[in-house]
Write an enzyme that holds these catalytic residues in place. Structure first.
Site, PDB file in Angstrom:
ATOM      1  N   MET A 263       0.848  -1.201   0.000  1.00 25.53           N
ATOM      2  CA  MET A 263       0.000   0.000   0.000  1.00 25.53           C
ATOM      3  C   MET A 263       0.885   1.253   0.000  1.00 25.53           C
ATOM      4  O   MET A 263       0.443   2.334   0.372  1.00 25.53           O
ATOM      5  CB  MET A 263      -0.931   0.002   1.210  1.00 25.53           C
ATOM      6  CG  MET A 263      -1.920  -1.162   1.162  1.00 25.53           C
ATOM      7  SD  MET A 263      -3.478  -0.821   1.986  1.00 25.53           S
ATOM      8  CE  MET A 263      -2.934  -0.496   3.631  1.00 25.53           C
ATOM      9  N   GLY A 264       2.154   1.079  -0.416  1.00 24.57           N
ATOM     10  CA  GLY A 264       3.041   2.225  -0.550  1.00 24.57           C
ATOM     11  C   GLY A 264       3.624   2.694   0.772  1.00 24.57           C
ATOM     12  O   GLY A 264       3.584   1.997   1.771  1.00 24.57           O
TER      13      GLY A 264
ATOM     14  N   LEU B  31       6.808   3.069   1.352  1.00 28.72           N
ATOM     15  CA  LEU B  31       7.678   1.904   1.520  1.00 28.72           C
ATOM     16  C   LEU B  31       8.800   2.129   2.536  1.00 28.72           C
ATOM     17  O   LEU B  31       9.355   3.216   2.627  1.00 28.72           O
ATOM     18  CB  LEU B  31       8.293   1.526   0.166  1.00 28.72           C
ATOM     19  CG  LEU B  31       7.282   1.260  -0.964  1.00 28.72           C
ATOM     20  CD1 LEU B  31       8.009   0.880  -2.242  1.00 28.72           C
ATOM     21  CD2 LEU B  31       6.285   0.180  -0.584  1.00 28.72           C
ATOM     22  N   HIS B  32       9.083   1.071   3.296  1.00 22.90           N
ATOM     23  CA  HIS B  32      10.178   1.113   4.266  1.00 22.90           C
ATOM     24  C   HIS B  32      11.060  -0.117   4.045  1.00 22.90           C
ATOM     25  O   HIS B  32      10.815  -0.924   3.131  1.00 22.90           O
ATOM     26  CB  HIS B  32       9.614   1.172   5.694  1.00 22.90           C
ATOM     27  CG  HIS B  32       8.569   0.139   5.986  1.00 22.90           C
ATOM     28  ND1 HIS B  32       8.843  -1.208   6.010  1.00 22.90           N
ATOM     29  CD2 HIS B  32       7.232   0.256   6.223  1.00 22.90           C
ATOM     30  CE1 HIS B  32       7.747  -1.870   6.277  1.00 22.90           C
ATOM     31  NE2 HIS B  32       6.739  -1.006   6.399  1.00 22.90           N
TER      32      HIS B  32
ATOM     33  N   HIS C  69       9.427  -3.497   3.286  1.00 21.85           N
ATOM     34  CA  HIS C  69       8.993  -3.728   1.902  1.00 21.85           C
ATOM     35  C   HIS C  69      10.201  -4.022   1.011  1.00 21.85           C
ATOM     36  O   HIS C  69      10.137  -4.874   0.125  1.00 21.85           O
ATOM     37  CB  HIS C  69       8.294  -2.491   1.337  1.00 21.85           C
ATOM     38  CG  HIS C  69       7.023  -2.119   2.032  1.00 21.85           C
ATOM     39  ND1 HIS C  69       6.894  -0.999   2.799  1.00 21.85           N
ATOM     40  CD2 HIS C  69       5.812  -2.726   2.068  1.00 21.85           C
ATOM     41  CE1 HIS C  69       5.673  -0.916   3.273  1.00 21.85           C
ATOM     42  NE2 HIS C  69       4.984  -1.956   2.852  1.00 21.85           N
TER      43      HIS C  69
ATOM     44  N   GLY D 157       4.891 -10.259   3.952  1.00 21.38           N
ATOM     45  CA  GLY D 157       5.693 -10.151   5.168  1.00 21.38           C
ATOM     46  C   GLY D 157       5.047 -10.886   6.336  1.00 21.38           C
ATOM     47  O   GLY D 157       3.819 -10.937   6.451  1.00 21.38           O
TER      48      GLY D 157
ATOM     49  N   ASP E  64       2.381  -9.248   9.102  1.00 26.23           N
ATOM     50  CA  ASP E  64       0.934  -9.454   8.994  1.00 26.23           C
ATOM     51  C   ASP E  64       0.691 -10.949   8.835  1.00 26.23           C
ATOM     52  O   ASP E  64       0.296 -11.425   7.776  1.00 26.23           O
ATOM     53  CB  ASP E  64       0.398  -8.685   7.788  1.00 26.23           C
ATOM     54  CG  ASP E  64       0.587  -7.196   7.953  1.00 26.23           C
ATOM     55  OD1 ASP E  64      -0.027  -6.624   8.863  1.00 26.23           O
ATOM     56  OD2 ASP E  64       1.374  -6.606   7.204  1.00 26.23           O
TER      57      ASP E  64
ATOM     58  N   MET F 290       9.050  -2.699  11.565  1.00 23.83           N
ATOM     59  CA  MET F 290       8.873  -1.635  10.563  1.00 23.83           C
ATOM     60  C   MET F 290       7.419  -1.601  10.118  1.00 23.83           C
ATOM     61  O   MET F 290       6.824  -2.650   9.830  1.00 23.83           O
ATOM     62  CB  MET F 290       9.739  -1.921   9.348  1.00 23.83           C
ATOM     63  CG  MET F 290      11.200  -1.949   9.652  1.00 23.83           C
ATOM     64  SD  MET F 290      11.959  -0.436   9.089  1.00 23.83           S
ATOM     65  CE  MET F 290      13.651  -0.738   9.562  1.00 23.83           C
TER      66      MET F 290
HETATM   67  O1  PAF Z   1      -0.206  -5.702   3.551  1.00 22.74           O
HETATM   68  C1  PAF Z   1      -0.640  -4.781   2.828  1.00 22.74           C
HETATM   69  O2  PAF Z   1       0.001  -3.740   2.618  1.00 22.74           O
HETATM   70  C2  PAF Z   1      -2.018  -4.913   2.193  1.00 22.74           C
HETATM   71  O3  PAF Z   1      -2.910  -5.512   3.064  1.00 22.74           O
HETATM   72  C3  PAF Z   1      -2.014  -5.617   0.840  1.00 22.74           C
HETATM   73  C4  PAF Z   1      -1.571  -7.071   0.967  1.00 22.74           C
HETATM   74  C5  PAF Z   1      -1.086  -4.874  -0.109  1.00 22.74           C
HETATM   75  C6  PAF Z   1      -3.422  -5.617   0.233  1.00 22.74           C
HETATM   76  O4  PAF Z   1      -3.901  -4.329   0.058  1.00 22.74           O
END
Ligand code: PAF
Length: 281
Positions: A30-31, A33-34, A37, A147, A150, A184
């Site tokens: 979802m942008g 970025l760190h 990511h 990751g 989550d 992070m």
């Molecule tokens: O983990 C995330 O950033 C979001 O839940 C994902 C997997 C990109 C879906 O929108």
């Protein structure tokens, strides 16, 4: 690196790559970025010829009381980081193209979404599974990298990938932490310096749980009590949403710690809801 915003162009590009015999890895984000990511992108590079990084702040996974408009964004910075990390394609679809007028088809995973984050954020996973299924359909990956931070999301999406028969290899990469242990997260940027110092209470609680297990403790109830004490001691204002001990894949609650047990927790620190988790054995 190519930046693609149109779904049709992305589909065409993916189809062409497949026709040329190239393998594709997808890193959905979802942008904002760190390092976390970037480590996913690094892992994806090892797994396939072409790495696609999607950036889409998915409105469908935000609850009515979660502020979508407040979610941090930095498109220019993100594109630079993807390029530097060796990503080949940044895919940034528009919300109106992902959810066109009249949209009414959803993907849901039934059982794994009932607990933990799903219990606290009722429609969240329906939004996640739907958007990720769409991203799979558009980008046609051979490999996808998520990751471990989550971890329920990873379990839910792994289930969806298998249930719907996507021929996609599923990789879950380790959580990347700040030097003091804080996982992070794009949400960390909401904290002032002093608040940020308190946010490390989740990691401290997980470490104290791990120490107890190392010393021979296996009873979940005792470990949980100690974790609550540790959080209250280092962050008196913290609101604990849950501390759970569950099986890595089935998410079924554990009474005793075994190798597959993951301890996960959600805690609100200065109005920012943080999650973290750790294997204890
Ligand atoms: O983990 C995330 O950033 C979001 O839940 C994902 C997997 C990109 C879906 O929108």
């Amino acid at each position: 690196m190519k930046t693609i915003r149109s779904i049709k162009t992305m589909q065409r590009t993916a189809r062409q790559a497949v026709a040329e015999g190239k393998s594709i890895a997808l890193v959905p984000t979802m942008g904002f970025l760190h390092e976390g990511h970037l480590s996913l992108i690094g892992r994806a590079k090892k797994e396939a010829d072409i790495v696609i990084v999607s950036i889409f702040v998915n409105p469908a996974q935000f609850g009515p009381r979660e502020d979508l408009s407040r979610y941090p964004r930095d498109e220019k910075g993100d594109l630079k980081k993807i390029r530097a990390a060796g990503g080949d394609i940044a895919f940034l679809p528009k919300p109106r193209d992902v959810y066109p007028h009249g949209f009414q088809s959803w993907v849901t995973v039934e059982k794994l979404t009932q607990t933990l984050e799903g219990a606290s954020r009722p429609r969240h996973f329906k939004g996640v599974t739907t958007v990720v299924a769409k991203l799979f359909n558009i980008t046609r990956p051979d490999v996808v990298v998520f990751g471990m931070k989550d971890y329920q999301q990873a379990a839910v999406l792994r289930q969806m990938t298998g249930d719907l028969g996507y021929p996609i290899r599923f990789i879950v990469a380790p959580t990347v932490r700040e030097p003091d242990g804080l996982a992070m997260s794009s949400r960390n940027r909401y904290f002032s310096d002093s608040q940020r110092a308190e946010a490390v209470c989740l990691y401290r609680a997980l470490k104290s749980a791990k120490e107890m297990v190392k010393a021979g403790e296996r009873q979940v109830s005792k470990i949980k009590r100690e974790m609550i004490r540790a959080i209250k001691a280092s962050c008196p204002g913290a609101e604990i949403d849950y501390i759970a001990f569950t099986d890595l894949k089935t998410l079924k609650p554990a009474r005793e710690i075994v190798k597959e047990t993951v301890c996960s927790l959600a805690v609100t620190v200065h109005q920012v809801r943080l999650i973290d988790n750790m294997r204890l054995l």
